[in-house]
Enzyme design. Sequence first.
Site, PDB file in Angstrom:
ATOM      1  N   GLU A 162     -18.189  -5.531  -3.233  1.00 34.77           N
ATOM      2  CA  GLU A 162     -16.816  -6.003  -3.047  1.00 34.77           C
ATOM      3  C   GLU A 162     -16.652  -7.465  -3.448  1.00 34.77           C
ATOM      4  O   GLU A 162     -15.613  -7.867  -3.962  1.00 34.77           O
ATOM      5  CB  GLU A 162     -16.409  -5.804  -1.584  1.00 34.77           C
ATOM      6  N   ASP A 168      -4.377 -10.077  -8.412  1.00 38.64           N
ATOM      7  CA  ASP A 168      -4.715  -9.194  -9.524  1.00 38.64           C
ATOM      8  C   ASP A 168      -3.538  -8.412 -10.079  1.00 38.64           C
ATOM      9  O   ASP A 168      -3.165  -8.537 -11.241  1.00 38.64           O
ATOM     10  CB  ASP A 168      -5.850  -8.251  -9.108  1.00 38.64           C
ATOM     11  N   GLU A 188       0.822  -1.210   0.000  1.00 40.33           N
ATOM     12  CA  GLU A 188       0.000   0.000   0.000  1.00 40.33           C
ATOM     13  C   GLU A 188       0.857   1.261   0.000  1.00 40.33           C
ATOM     14  O   GLU A 188       0.563   2.234  -0.699  1.00 40.33           O
ATOM     15  CB  GLU A 188      -0.948  -0.005   1.206  1.00 40.33           C
ATOM     16  N   GLU A 199     -10.509  -0.074 -10.364  1.00 42.33           N
ATOM     17  CA  GLU A 199     -10.270  -1.075 -11.405  1.00 42.33           C
ATOM     18  C   GLU A 199     -11.243  -0.963 -12.574  1.00 42.33           C
ATOM     19  O   GLU A 199     -10.834  -0.978 -13.750  1.00 42.33           O
ATOM     20  CB  GLU A 199     -10.329  -2.481 -10.800  1.00 42.33           C
TER      21      GLU A 199
END
Length: 600
Positions: free
Chosen positions: A474, A370, A225, A493
């Site tokens: 989600e 991902d 992050e 995304e």
Amino acid sequence: MQWRALVLGLVLLRLGLHGVLWLVFGLGPSMGFYQRFPLSFGFQRLRSPDGPASPASGPVGRPGGLSGPSWLQPPGTGATQSPRKVPRRPEPGVCGPAHWGYVLGGRDRGPDEYEKRYSGAFPPQLRAQMRDLARGMFVFGYDNYMAHAFPQDELNPIHCRGRGPDRGDPSNLNINDVLGNYSLTLVDALDTLAVMGNSSEFQKAVKLVINTVSFDKDSTVQVFEATIRVLGSLLSAHRIITDSKQPFGDMTIKDYDNELLYMAHDLAVRLLPAFENTKTGIPYPRVNLKTGVPPDTNNETCTAGAGSLLVEFGILSRLLGDSTFEWVARRAVKALWNLRSNDTGLLGNVVNIQTGHWVGKQSGLGAGLDSFYEYLLKSYILFGEKEDLEMFNAAYQSIQNYLRRGREACNEGEGDPPLYVNVNMFSGQLMNTWIDSLQAFFPGLQVLIGDVEDAICLHAFYYAIWKRYGALPERYNWQLQAPDVLFYPLRPELVESTYLLYQLFDEDNPVHKSGTRYMFTTEGHIVSVDEHLRELPWKEFFSEEGGQDQGGKSVHRPKPHELKVINSSSNCNRVPDERRYSLPLKSIYMRQIDQMVGLI
């Protein structure tokens, strides 16, 4: 008769308006496409991983074949089924070393054809209105953060005050992984201010960051992050300031002396301890910015978190002329890649950094995996390293072989529409019947490699869910046709995939006009693609033993230290809870968005 004509006219007008609004923000393909893509998606009779088909009404099994949709059948099963052909995939070297953008129009079709097919329902006047609304939404959020939350990390929208790390509860990882007590929102917004052309606020914000933000904090943050949000934004803003062409307006800073680059270097150095004392070279998931790896830290990390550092670390290394940062990030990618299944070529989602054993054996396109795939391709686009493209091509082949279910062609033929499912990395067998919102990045990735038709088809799937709920839940269970996790943390995304597919929005913006000059990181930060980043000021190939740079000088390679056994819990799913996001799914802000785009 006049009143009937009037009613008919109003009905047609309303249908026309709905058709226009349907494509606002590009969140939907053409009307003609959906005539072949029913909203039911054939979900009525689905077989769970270990149970019988649902008794709900719906299409029956195909004659002579297995009941239920083909998504649930592993490749090659069934006595009467022929082996499923693998969809189009990129051949090695398809993205040229100096140019990649031609694939945006597809390998066999030029961009003009897609422009004609899919842009007619979003006229210029509506685009301008939506652009202004989007700008207004950003200004609303940014101004309120600066007024009510700065210098804390983010604005709590319920109580209208700032918040930072949860010092009272170190286990609150959804907060503490992200908020490092370094004015996160201000740093994260720098390149957005520039792209919007707000030079005065950009310059003010940069000076504020330089003068007030420090990473010398007793904060334990997630390496991933901190990299994608903070390091990425600092590097993006630095390159915008130092760009001689200044495409967004005058974003130069008087007396700027590379301060943002030095700050990025300072942060990256504080993250480097994550790569030490790990037997595999895969980094620890968290570090303390003052003291390094905490003594009780976790030995388990997710593939995406450990393997999605190469873009930001690589840019930093190439700007500084110091190979250290790119080397440790690339070493982690290679370590994960070497742990993939010999049978399927798939990777799991959680791994032990000391033993290399897979703790999580789920393979999919969402949480935990991902951005690993995303950064294989984007690293190649930026740096031109052929091994990145080779790894991506092999990964894409395995994804198509084992994760993709449904008919071979996206928009024609018999069978169910394509869907990418979650499977066991070793066997390819279905593990569950849900997808998560992070998977919505994949259509954008398919655009970058030229599989535009498949990207359109998959994007339509996520749009159908968006249209139904006004946002992407989600986690969505495609068997039950209902969300499993009932909130929406404003993920980028689907937005990026929409932009890469349709590019519809702010036609006069330099990003839109640049063609292939810009690329987005996984957190939506903009980086320019140019030859400078393909120049190596050190030896071309990395090796564990070290080597020599182009001038013949020896280059130091970091060495792993001795094994350190540490045990803790894992937080690899990047699925936040209600403590982090105070707003429920249908909050006042989502209602405003719904009304704006005509979804309700």
